[in-house]
Design a protein around this motif. Structure first.
Motif, PDB file in Angstrom:
ATOM      1  N   CYS A 126       0.849  -1.191   0.000  1.00 41.81           N
ATOM      2  CA  CYS A 126       0.000   0.000   0.000  1.00 41.81           C
ATOM      3  C   CYS A 126       0.887   1.245   0.000  1.00 41.81           C
ATOM      4  O   CYS A 126       1.816   1.364   0.788  1.00 41.81           O
ATOM      5  CB  CYS A 126      -0.905   0.016   1.223  1.00 41.81           C
ATOM      6  SG  CYS A 126      -1.944   1.483   1.327  1.00 41.81           S
TER       7      CYS A 126
ATOM      8  N   CYS B 254      -4.987   3.590   1.162  1.00 43.10           N
ATOM      9  CA  CYS B 254      -5.829   3.456   2.348  1.00 43.10           C
ATOM     10  C   CYS B 254      -6.147   4.805   2.993  1.00 43.10           C
ATOM     11  O   CYS B 254      -6.939   4.880   3.917  1.00 43.10           O
ATOM     12  CB  CYS B 254      -5.143   2.564   3.373  1.00 43.10           C
ATOM     13  SG  CYS B 254      -3.628   3.274   4.044  1.00 43.10           S
TER      14      CYS B 254
ATOM     15  N   CYS C 195       3.482   1.314   3.198  1.00 40.90           N
ATOM     16  CA  CYS C 195       3.131   0.736   4.500  1.00 40.90           C
ATOM     17  C   CYS C 195       4.306  -0.076   5.053  1.00 40.90           C
ATOM     18  O   CYS C 195       4.891  -0.895   4.344  1.00 40.90           O
ATOM     19  CB  CYS C 195       1.902  -0.156   4.350  1.00 40.90           C
ATOM     20  SG  CYS C 195       1.399  -0.961   5.891  1.00 40.90           S
TER      21      CYS C 195
ATOM     22  N   TRP D  79      -1.115  -7.038   0.688  1.00 41.28           N
ATOM     23  CA  TRP D  79      -1.846  -6.072   1.507  1.00 41.28           C
ATOM     24  C   TRP D  79      -1.862  -6.534   2.955  1.00 41.28           C
ATOM     25  O   TRP D  79      -2.071  -7.723   3.222  1.00 41.28           O
ATOM     26  CB  TRP D  79      -3.303  -5.978   1.073  1.00 41.28           C
ATOM     27  CG  TRP D  79      -3.622  -5.338  -0.219  1.00 41.28           C
ATOM     28  CD1 TRP D  79      -3.720  -5.959  -1.438  1.00 41.28           C
ATOM     29  CD2 TRP D  79      -3.926  -3.963  -0.457  1.00 41.28           C
ATOM     30  NE1 TRP D  79      -4.066  -5.050  -2.400  1.00 41.28           N
ATOM     31  CE2 TRP D  79      -4.208  -3.818  -1.824  1.00 41.28           C
ATOM     32  CE3 TRP D  79      -3.989  -2.828   0.364  1.00 41.28           C
ATOM     33  CZ2 TRP D  79      -4.550  -2.599  -2.393  1.00 41.28           C
ATOM     34  CZ3 TRP D  79      -4.335  -1.623  -0.204  1.00 41.28           C
ATOM     35  CH2 TRP D  79      -4.603  -1.511  -1.567  1.00 41.28           C
TER      36      TRP D  79
ATOM     37  N   CYS E 298      -4.723  -1.933   5.762  1.00 43.24           N
ATOM     38  CA  CYS E 298      -4.678  -1.131   4.534  1.00 43.24           C
ATOM     39  C   CYS E 298      -5.749  -1.579   3.546  1.00 43.24           C
ATOM     40  O   CYS E 298      -6.410  -0.744   2.917  1.00 43.24           O
ATOM     41  CB  CYS E 298      -3.299  -1.203   3.881  1.00 43.24           C
ATOM     42  SG  CYS E 298      -2.039  -0.234   4.745  1.00 43.24           S
ATOM     43  N   HIS E 299      -5.936  -2.884   3.401  1.00 46.67           N
ATOM     44  CA  HIS E 299      -6.928  -3.375   2.442  1.00 46.67           C
ATOM     45  C   HIS E 299      -8.329  -2.934   2.846  1.00 46.67           C
ATOM     46  O   HIS E 299      -9.104  -2.459   2.007  1.00 46.67           O
ATOM     47  CB  HIS E 299      -6.852  -4.892   2.321  1.00 46.67           C
ATOM     48  CG  HIS E 299      -7.665  -5.427   1.185  1.00 46.67           C
ATOM     49  ND1 HIS E 299      -8.940  -5.890   1.366  1.00 46.67           N
ATOM     50  CD2 HIS E 299      -7.392  -5.539  -0.144  1.00 46.67           C
ATOM     51  CE1 HIS E 299      -9.421  -6.272   0.192  1.00 46.67           C
ATOM     52  NE2 HIS E 299      -8.496  -6.076  -0.738  1.00 46.67           N
TER      53      HIS E 299
ATOM     54  N   ALA F  91      -9.199  -0.355   4.781  1.00 49.19           N
ATOM     55  CA  ALA F  91      -9.315   1.103   4.654  1.00 49.19           C
ATOM     56  C   ALA F  91      -9.361   1.532   3.188  1.00 49.19           C
ATOM     57  O   ALA F  91     -10.113   2.449   2.822  1.00 49.19           O
ATOM     58  CB  ALA F  91      -8.155   1.784   5.373  1.00 49.19           C
ATOM     59  N   ALA F  92      -8.589   0.878   2.327  1.00 51.84           N
ATOM     60  CA  ALA F  92      -8.586   1.219   0.900  1.00 51.84           C
ATOM     61  C   ALA F  92      -9.945   0.902   0.274  1.00 51.84           C
ATOM     62  O   ALA F  92     -10.453   1.678  -0.541  1.00 51.84           O
ATOM     63  CB  ALA F  92      -7.469   0.476   0.174  1.00 51.84           C
TER      64      ALA F  92
END
Length: 112
Positions: free
Chosen positions: A24, A28, A39, A83, A87-88, A90-91
């Motif tokens: 990421c 995110c 990240c 990921w 992050c996944h 939030a993205a």
């Protein structure tokens, strides 16, 4: 190093290409300043101090977090990214917020 129970032949090349680090780069909504724009979460590392203290398990998922599950399972490893779950999630949330609103002429489709 831990690995998933299934699809290891897909997961492993994605992780090796990513250096076992989340790929990421701000999708995110986090600038990831501590990771120079990427990240800092690494697979099997402990995310402590402000990260709710837990082990990080990376997943191989499409670059577009809104890709359907059916489309995702058909993608080759070359089209997947590493990921971390934070992050996944939030993205995907941020991508859903950026989707255009439904046109006004469709809002009353089922009104009686």
């Amino acid at each position: 190093m831990s690995e998933p129970l299934t699809a290891v032949d897909t997961w492993r090349p994605v992780m090796e290409a990513a250096g076992y680090r989340c790929q990421c780069e701000g999708e995110c909504g986090n600038a990831h300043t501590k990771g120079d724009g990427r990240c800092p979460h690494e697979h099997d590392a402990y995310a402590g101090k402000g990260q709710r203290g837990r082990w990080v398990r990376l997943m191989a998922a499409p670059a577009d977090p809104l890709t359907t599950d059916l489309a995702a399972v058909r993608l080759p490893a070359s089209e997947l990214r590493a990921w971390c779950p934070d992050c996944h999630t939030a993205a995907a949330r941020l991508a859903r917020k950026r989707l255009p609103a439904a046109p006004a002429d469709q809002c009353g489709l089922f009104d009686l």
